[in-house]
Write an enzyme that holds these catalytic residues in place. Sequence first.
Site, mmCIF file in Angstrom:
data_model
loop_
_atom_site.group_PDB
_atom_site.id
_atom_site.type_symbol
_atom_site.label_atom_id
_atom_site.label_comp_id
_atom_site.label_asym_id
_atom_site.label_seq_id
_atom_site.Cartn_x
_atom_site.Cartn_y
_atom_site.Cartn_z
ATOM 1 N NE ARG A 2 61.488 55.450 68.536
ATOM 2 C CZ ARG A 2 62.144 56.431 67.917
ATOM 3 N NH1 ARG A 2 62.048 56.600 66.612
ATOM 4 N NH2 ARG A 2 62.915 57.252 68.593
ATOM 5 N N GLY A 43 69.370 59.916 69.738
ATOM 6 C CA GLY A 43 69.454 59.928 68.286
ATOM 7 C C GLY A 43 70.585 60.809 67.810
ATOM 8 N NE ARG A 44 68.157 66.077 67.288
ATOM 9 C CZ ARG A 44 67.045 66.820 67.298
ATOM 10 N NH1 ARG A 44 66.800 67.641 66.285
ATOM 11 N NH2 ARG A 44 66.202 66.747 68.293
ATOM 12 C CD GLN A 104 62.133 51.870 63.733
ATOM 13 O OE1 GLN A 104 62.486 52.389 62.673
ATOM 14 N NE2 GLN A 104 61.598 52.565 64.725
ATOM 15 C CE1 TYR A 128 57.190 57.448 57.870
ATOM 16 C CE2 TYR A 128 58.017 57.274 60.116
ATOM 17 C CZ TYR A 128 58.055 57.868 58.858
ATOM 18 O OH TYR A 128 58.946 58.873 58.597
#
Length: 364
Positions: A228, A318-319, A100, A181
């Site tokens: 993404r 994710g988690r 990424q 970002y």
Amino acid sequence: MPEKLFTPLTIGTLTLSNRIVMAPLTRNRATPEGDVPNALMADYYAQRASAGLIISEGTQISPEGKGYIQTPGIYSDEQVAGWRAITDAVHAKGGHIFAQLWHVGRVSHTSLQPEGRAPVAPSAITADTKVFTPSGFADASEPRALETSEIARVVADYRKAAENAKAAGFDGVELHAANGYLIDQFLRDGSNKRTDAYGGSVENRTRLLAEVLAALTSVFPASQVGVRFSPFSKFSDMSDSDPMATFLAAIDRANDAGVGYVHMIEGDTGNSRDLPQGADLLTLRKHVKGAYLANNIYDRASAVSAVETGAADLVAFGRLFIANPDLVERLARNAPLNEPQPATFYGGGAEGYTDYPRLDAKAA
Ligand code: 8OZ
């Protein structure tokens, strides 16, 4: 018949063994000197190689792209060598891994920037958010607006990072255009007040995205490039006056570049799947020409259902991947899951990183 979630998906020349993706996850365990990926990280990723695809944690494309301590980079020779050991370890276990590519833009602090300079952004608007610096959590610094003439250099940094990702053995790259970002700061009009060719209209706000995707697809086959987005996420103080219009245009840019997949954070990153008035995920999903990778608070049932109904081609966790190295096997067997431990998400060593037990270890 297994549920479709557990069946292979071919994107271009890559065949993913299942549709379960390890989401990109910032863990802040790179070597502090030089932000180098290390052997502990190789162990962590290799443990998770049964994912159909691993997307690496955000890896900064340049020193300027950094916004938190101990996040890995992909611009130095040491970093490329560190990543090579990781991709080798994942490939040895039959997995696939994309890098990424990350530039944080304004989500940074002078103490993290080369020579203590101001972070760069589309406009000189400070993000109301915290970053993690050598001396702890701090408010993001006031950024400096990039000159129009500097943008080609930023695009070149992305291209170089993709070349480095190729040299490091990655199967592809994902452009991080989400979560407030740099690319996302250009896309959304709350953070982009530019009056040049990179601001104002949706066409202009998506221009940097298009230029960076063109650079990445000049290095990797387009099918091995993903992107993404997080159209409705407020994470890192983001807003847009018309997210559907902005992100339909962003998806057009992704389609024009021929990317292999679009990775969509559905709702507010990590917090909720609630959507603002007028938001419609199915419209975005139908607009995507490549594969659609869904993310945000999925569980087994909702992931199975999303892939079964065609609402998604792939689902990222994710988690659950933090806490379950063998998440694919556990989901396939509908087995109990380990609970993620938030205290060890960001920074530290093996604890809460490579020591979550596998099902077989528990049985033994
Ligand atoms: C959490 C902490 C630090 C960075 C993102 C790269 O949200 C991140 C991130 C998340 O995309």
